[in-house]
Design an enzyme around this catalytic site. Structure first.
Site, mmCIF file in Angstrom:
data_model
loop_
_atom_site.group_PDB
_atom_site.id
_atom_site.type_symbol
_atom_site.label_atom_id
_atom_site.label_comp_id
_atom_site.label_asym_id
_atom_site.label_seq_id
_atom_site.Cartn_x
_atom_site.Cartn_y
_atom_site.Cartn_z
ATOM 1 N N LYS A 177 -40.488 -4.540 8.469
ATOM 2 C CA LYS A 177 -39.819 -3.442 7.780
ATOM 3 C C LYS A 177 -38.352 -3.305 8.172
ATOM 4 C CE LYS A 177 -44.002 -0.788 6.862
ATOM 5 N NZ LYS A 177 -45.005 -1.750 7.309
ATOM 6 N N TRP A 196 -52.178 5.036 9.124
ATOM 7 C CA TRP A 196 -52.010 4.132 10.268
ATOM 8 C C TRP A 196 -52.353 4.828 11.572
ATOM 9 C CZ3 TRP A 196 -52.391 -0.148 8.070
ATOM 10 C CH2 TRP A 196 -51.782 -0.385 6.825
ATOM 11 N N ASP A 237 -46.136 3.942 17.754
ATOM 12 C CA ASP A 237 -46.035 2.924 16.710
ATOM 13 C C ASP A 237 -44.771 3.232 15.907
ATOM 14 O OD1 ASP A 237 -46.215 1.287 14.503
ATOM 15 O OD2 ASP A 237 -48.140 2.082 13.791
#
Length: 357
Positions: A190, A99, A166
């Site tokens: 999540k 990511w 992030d």
């Protein structure tokens, strides 16, 4: 048979969130209408957004001068939206996994990117430590938790520039010094809500500093000025997020949640480290994620990987198969996962080991 949800995302939600959201699907705010069909402009839904914003600020101790936004597009859109709004000439990025690499790729579309360090040579099983962030960059970007490889940065870095992070897979799992950041973003699927909404915490004074023209929908200022209501927001996930935020407050807040998360992770890692057949993929304890515990079979037992997945699934352990890029196993221990599930997985692992070691 009780099911234990270890999926990496979308992932486990509290029963409080699920029940209240299900009730609202049938009858929202005693309106006699479903949350799925009411106007986002209604006073009843505006109250949901207002309360959710207030709880985010309370739980993360967000200082004055920051806005909380609920946007679409996931963290993947933020990979581009962040540099579009904050990268004037050069930015520094830390490469800690898939990511982070995707965020770096998008940032390069808008300016120079200095990758200050990368964990690629270690297959992203180690968090780089010895790196220097230049003072002449617009910001430093990092990914706090790496779901695929099971590494995590659990302390706010001490760097000489403003930061962007992030926090998609570990937001609300630790206290954060928000004042160090111009932007924190997180996909909700999540630790907060069903997929479909992204939370952004943005410093108001840092906006409108780049020279480029930014499309209206991709400007944070657009959404700040309209309180996340410039276009129709993802109504149901925002409502679910509010329920989760209420649940977190009832647990005692982020500091208490962190204690519970660490206890769960410590227990599972200890079982792995003591095992005769399993081994953790992240060698350094200080780099190990408390959200995503990744492990594999020791080489001499590698042929049993498929057998263990089938054995564990038959005992109600759902979603423990590792990411397709790395294989092995992954147990995601998000905030809503009870210690009971961790203990059930450990018992399952020990039973399998006793039969096969």
């Amino acid at each position: 048979m009780k099911k234990h949800n270890f999926y990496a995302g979308p992932s486990i939600l509290s029963q409080y969130t699920i029940k209240n959201t299900a009730d609202a699907v049938l009858n929202f705010a005693d309106m006699g209408l479903s949350i799925l069909e009411i106007s986002h402009r209604s006073k009843q839904f505006q109250a949901v957004v207002d309360e959710a914003v207030a709880l985010v600020k309370e739980l993360l101790n967000v200082p004055e001068g920051y806005s909380v936004l609920f946007l679409g597009g996931g963290a993947s859109l933020q990979f581009a939206m962040a540099p579009m709004n904050f990268l004037n000439t050069k930015a520094a990025y830390l490469d800690t996994g898939v990511w982070a690499s995707k965020a770096i790729k998008e940032a390069k579309l808008f300016g120079e990117v200095d990758v200050v360090a990368s964990g690629k040579d270690s297959h992203y099983t180690v968090i780089p430590k010895d790196y220097t962030v230049p003072t002449d960059v617009d910001y430093f970007h990092y990914t706090s938790n790496n779901t695929i490889y099971g590494t995590e940065i659990r302390k706010d870095p001490d760097v000489p520039v403003r930061m962007i992070c992030d926090m998609s897979s570990d937001i609300f799992s630790r206290p954060v010094d928000v004042s160090k950041y111009d932007l924190i973003y997180a996909g909700a699927q999540k630790n907060l809500a069903p997929s479909g909404v992204t939370i952004c915490i943005v410093k108001d004074a840092a906006l409108d500093k780049v020279s480029r023209v930014i499309p209206t929908m991709l400007k944070y200022k657009t959404h700040v000025d309209k309180g996340s209501m410039f276009n129709t927001p993802p109504v149901l996930p925002i409502f679910a997020a509010l329920q989760t935020l209420k649940y977190y407050k009832s647990l005692g807040g982020v500091a208490e949640i962190e204690k519970m998360d660490i206890a769960k992770a410590d227990k599972l890692y200890a079982a792995i480290d003591e095992s005769k057949i399993f081994v953790a993929t992240v060698p350094n304890k200080e780099d190990r994620s408390i959200m995503n515990v990744c492990f594999v079979m020791k080489p001499e037992y590698a042929h049993l990987e498929k057998d263990f997945i089938e054995f564990a699934t038959a005992q109600g352990m759902m979603g423990i198969k590792g990411h397709r890029d790395v294989g092995g196993f992954r147990a995601s221990l998000y905030n809503a996962l009870p210690m009971e599930s961790v203990e059930a997985l450990i018992a399952c692992m020990k039973e399998f080991e006793a039969k096969n070691a």
